[in-house]
Scaffold this motif. Structure first.
Motif, PDB file in Angstrom:
ATOM      1  N   HIS A   1      10.934 -20.873   4.775  1.00  0.00           N
ATOM      2  CA  HIS A   1       9.582 -21.425   4.667  1.00  0.00           C
ATOM      3  C   HIS A   1       8.705 -20.702   5.682  1.00  0.00           C
ATOM      4  O   HIS A   1       9.127 -20.468   6.815  1.00  0.00           O
ATOM      5  CB  HIS A   1       9.648 -22.926   4.977  1.00  0.00           C
ATOM      6  N   VAL A   2       7.507 -20.339   5.284  1.00  0.00           N
ATOM      7  CA  VAL A   2       6.615 -19.607   6.169  1.00  0.00           C
ATOM      8  C   VAL A   2       5.186 -20.111   5.996  1.00  0.00           C
ATOM      9  O   VAL A   2       4.790 -20.531   4.906  1.00  0.00           O
ATOM     10  CB  VAL A   2       6.693 -18.077   5.900  1.00  0.00           C
ATOM     11  N   VAL A   3       4.457 -20.092   7.090  1.00  0.00           N
ATOM     12  CA  VAL A   3       3.019 -20.339   7.054  1.00  0.00           C
ATOM     13  C   VAL A   3       2.352 -19.108   7.651  1.00  0.00           C
ATOM     14  O   VAL A   3       2.734 -18.646   8.731  1.00  0.00           O
ATOM     15  CB  VAL A   3       2.620 -21.599   7.841  1.00  0.00           C
ATOM     16  N   TYR A   4       1.405 -18.569   6.935  1.00  0.00           N
ATOM     17  CA  TYR A   4       0.651 -17.402   7.369  1.00  0.00           C
ATOM     18  C   TYR A   4      -0.755 -17.818   7.742  1.00  0.00           C
ATOM     19  O   TYR A   4      -1.358 -18.675   7.093  1.00  0.00           O
ATOM     20  CB  TYR A   4       0.535 -16.372   6.240  1.00  0.00           C
ATOM     21  N   ARG A   5      -1.271 -17.167   8.754  1.00  0.00           N
ATOM     22  CA  ARG A   5      -2.672 -17.277   9.137  1.00  0.00           C
ATOM     23  C   ARG A   5      -3.309 -15.979   8.645  1.00  0.00           C
ATOM     24  O   ARG A   5      -2.964 -14.896   9.118  1.00  0.00           O
ATOM     25  CB  ARG A   5      -2.765 -17.391  10.651  1.00  0.00           C
ATOM     26  N   ALA A   6      -4.215 -16.074   7.698  1.00  0.00           N
ATOM     27  CA  ALA A   6      -4.820 -14.888   7.097  1.00  0.00           C
ATOM     28  C   ALA A   6      -6.304 -14.825   7.443  1.00  0.00           C
ATOM     29  O   ALA A   6      -6.986 -15.847   7.446  1.00  0.00           O
ATOM     30  CB  ALA A   6      -4.649 -14.915   5.582  1.00  0.00           C
ATOM     31  N   ALA A   7      -6.761 -13.626   7.711  1.00  0.00           N
ATOM     32  CA  ALA A   7      -8.184 -13.406   7.985  1.00  0.00           C
ATOM     33  C   ALA A   7      -8.762 -12.496   6.913  1.00  0.00           C
ATOM     34  O   ALA A   7      -8.121 -11.545   6.476  1.00  0.00           O
ATOM     35  CB  ALA A   7      -8.375 -12.768   9.363  1.00  0.00           C
ATOM     36  N   ILE A   8      -9.970 -12.806   6.497  1.00  0.00           N
ATOM     37  CA  ILE A   8     -10.726 -11.931   5.612  1.00  0.00           C
ATOM     38  C   ILE A   8     -11.623 -11.100   6.524  1.00  0.00           C
ATOM     39  O   ILE A   8     -12.291 -11.641   7.405  1.00  0.00           O
ATOM     40  CB  ILE A   8     -11.553 -12.737   4.589  1.00  0.00           C
ATOM     41  N   THR A   9     -11.612  -9.795   6.301  1.00  0.00           N
ATOM     42  CA  THR A   9     -12.321  -8.898   7.216  1.00  0.00           C
ATOM     43  C   THR A   9     -13.321  -8.008   6.482  1.00  0.00           C
ATOM     44  O   THR A   9     -13.169  -7.735   5.294  1.00  0.00           O
ATOM     45  CB  THR A   9     -11.328  -8.000   7.980  1.00  0.00           C
ATOM     46  N   ASP A  10     -14.326  -7.578   7.250  1.00  0.00           N
ATOM     47  CA  ASP A  10     -15.249  -6.542   6.785  1.00  0.00           C
ATOM     48  C   ASP A  10     -15.404  -5.539   7.918  1.00  0.00           C
ATOM     49  O   ASP A  10     -14.654  -5.591   8.905  1.00  0.00           O
ATOM     50  CB  ASP A  10     -16.585  -7.128   6.318  1.00  0.00           C
ATOM     51  N   ALA A  11     -16.351  -4.655   7.832  1.00  0.00           N
ATOM     52  CA  ALA A  11     -16.527  -3.619   8.848  1.00  0.00           C
ATOM     53  C   ALA A  11     -16.841  -4.198  10.225  1.00  0.00           C
ATOM     54  O   ALA A  11     -16.633  -3.534  11.245  1.00  0.00           O
ATOM     55  CB  ALA A  11     -17.632  -2.654   8.422  1.00  0.00           C
ATOM     56  N   ASN A  12     -17.326  -5.433  10.280  1.00  0.00           N
ATOM     57  CA  ASN A  12     -17.698  -6.060  11.551  1.00  0.00           C
ATOM     58  C   ASN A  12     -16.608  -6.959  12.121  1.00  0.00           C
ATOM     59  O   ASN A  12     -16.806  -7.576  13.159  1.00  0.00           O
ATOM     60  CB  ASN A  12     -18.983  -6.877  11.376  1.00  0.00           C
ATOM     61  N   GLY A  13     -15.485  -7.086  11.428  1.00  0.00           N
ATOM     62  CA  GLY A  13     -14.406  -7.951  11.912  1.00  0.00           C
ATOM     63  C   GLY A  13     -14.124  -9.080  10.936  1.00  0.00           C
ATOM     64  O   GLY A  13     -14.229  -8.925   9.722  1.00  0.00           O
ATOM     65  N   ILE A  14     -13.784 -10.234  11.498  1.00  0.00           N
ATOM     66  CA  ILE A  14     -13.416 -11.388  10.680  1.00  0.00           C
ATOM     67  C   ILE A  14     -14.653 -12.019  10.050  1.00  0.00           C
ATOM     68  O   ILE A  14     -15.652 -12.267  10.730  1.00  0.00           O
ATOM     69  CB  ILE A  14     -12.653 -12.432  11.524  1.00  0.00           C
ATOM     70  N   VAL A  15     -14.560 -12.278   8.752  1.00  0.00           N
ATOM     71  CA  VAL A  15     -15.633 -12.948   8.008  1.00  0.00           C
ATOM     72  C   VAL A  15     -15.391 -14.453   8.109  1.00  0.00           C
ATOM     73  O   VAL A  15     -14.279 -14.931   7.860  1.00  0.00           O
ATOM     74  CB  VAL A  15     -15.637 -12.503   6.526  1.00  0.00           C
ATOM     75  N   HIS A  16     -16.421 -15.208   8.490  1.00  0.00           N
ATOM     76  CA  HIS A  16     -16.299 -16.669   8.631  1.00  0.00           C
ATOM     77  C   HIS A  16     -15.811 -17.271   7.311  1.00  0.00           C
ATOM     78  O   HIS A  16     -16.264 -16.875   6.230  1.00  0.00           O
ATOM     79  CB  HIS A  16     -17.646 -17.271   9.037  1.00  0.00           C
ATOM     80  N   THR A  17     -14.918 -18.230   7.401  1.00  0.00           N
ATOM     81  CA  THR A  17     -14.332 -18.814   6.182  1.00  0.00           C
ATOM     82  C   THR A  17     -15.372 -19.491   5.297  1.00  0.00           C
ATOM     83  O   THR A  17     -15.210 -19.513   4.079  1.00  0.00           O
ATOM     84  CB  THR A  17     -13.200 -19.804   6.525  1.00  0.00           C
ATOM     85  N   ASP A  18     -16.446 -20.035   5.872  1.00  0.00           N
ATOM     86  CA  ASP A  18     -17.491 -20.640   5.033  1.00  0.00           C
ATOM     87  C   ASP A  18     -18.124 -19.590   4.121  1.00  0.00           C
ATOM     88  O   ASP A  18     -18.387 -19.854   2.945  1.00  0.00           O
ATOM     89  CB  ASP A  18     -18.577 -21.294   5.893  1.00  0.00           C
ATOM     90  N   ARG A  19     -18.364 -18.409   4.670  1.00  0.00           N
ATOM     91  CA  ARG A  19     -18.946 -17.315   3.879  1.00  0.00           C
ATOM     92  C   ARG A  19     -17.985 -16.880   2.779  1.00  0.00           C
ATOM     93  O   ARG A  19     -18.395 -16.642   1.631  1.00  0.00           O
ATOM     94  CB  ARG A  19     -19.291 -16.144   4.802  1.00  0.00           C
ATOM     95  N   VAL A  20     -16.711 -16.779   3.116  1.00  0.00           N
ATOM     96  CA  VAL A  20     -15.703 -16.387   2.119  1.00  0.00           C
ATOM     97  C   VAL A  20     -15.610 -17.447   1.037  1.00  0.00           C
ATOM     98  O   VAL A  20     -15.633 -17.132  -0.161  1.00  0.00           O
ATOM     99  CB  VAL A  20     -14.316 -16.180   2.776  1.00  0.00           C
ATOM    100  N   ARG A  21     -15.543 -18.701   1.436  1.00  0.00           N
ATOM    101  CA  ARG A  21     -15.408 -19.785   0.462  1.00  0.00           C
ATOM    102  C   ARG A  21     -16.622 -19.855  -0.457  1.00  0.00           C
ATOM    103  O   ARG A  21     -16.486 -20.131  -1.651  1.00  0.00           O
ATOM    104  CB  ARG A  21     -15.171 -21.104   1.181  1.00  0.00           C
TER     105      ARG A  21
END
Length: 178
Positions: free
Chosen positions: A125-145
């Motif tokens: 069993h595994v839990v991953y912490r995933a980040a969505i990224t762009d050229a500036n770094g991590i994209v806020h999850t609200d923006r992604v959602r």
């Protein structure tokens, strides 16, 4: 080596699979092949994590996240992992993999995956912490959602995941060099 042939096979198998909601579970079936094993003739712990990539990518496809990443020019990276190995998967054993989103905080999405043996035992069993990224770094999850059209605004992370997040936040970075 990354299992590109297996990845293509998974995309072919699930090419017409119905879309999943944001919190839907992607289920796939696999076999432990000779190149997946370690010297003890069982699924290598590192290969286990590589095989989990297949489930996450198909989950992202079926929920529409891959399409959003492509449209926005974003990438997805793994920023942390918490894994348990409990049962051996031996060469030529078949197993079921389950992949689903658990939720998110302001920076990361949390994805839960597991491998199940034929007898119903959970092998790992595994839990991953995933980040969505762009050229500036991590994209806020609200923006992604918002771009993704996530269909569950009130999803609460389980308490045990919140405790893991707290533990990770207290972990020193970079690690000590003695």
């Amino acid at each position: 080596m990354f299992p590109l042939v297996r990845l293509v096979k998974e995309f072919v198998i699930f090419r017409n699979a119905p879309a999943l909601p944001t919190t839907g579970t992607h289920v796939s079936h696999h076999m432990c092949l000779p190149w997946d094993i370690d010297p003890f003739m069982e699924l290598n712990n590192g290969r286990t994590l590589t095989l989990f990539d297949l489930g996450r990518l198909l989950l992202a496809k079926r929920t529409g996240l891959l399409e959003t990443l492509k449209r926005e020019g974003w990438g997805m990276t793994m920023a942390g992992t918490c894994v348990r190995y409990r049962r051996r998967i031996r060469m030529f054993d078949t197993f079921e993999m389950r992949s689903r989103a658990l939720g998110w905080d302001d920076r990361f999405f949390y994805i839960e995956q597991s491998m199940w043996k034929k007898n119903g035992d959970c092998a790992n069993h595994v839990v991953y912490r995933a980040a969505i990224t762009d050229a500036n770094g991590i994209v806020h999850t609200d923006r992604v959602r918002q771009a993704f059209g996530a269909d569950d605004d009130n999803l609460q992370l389980p308490e045990w995941v919140l405790k893991w997040i707290d533990a990770e936040n207290s972990r020193p970075w970079p690690p000590q060099q003695d």
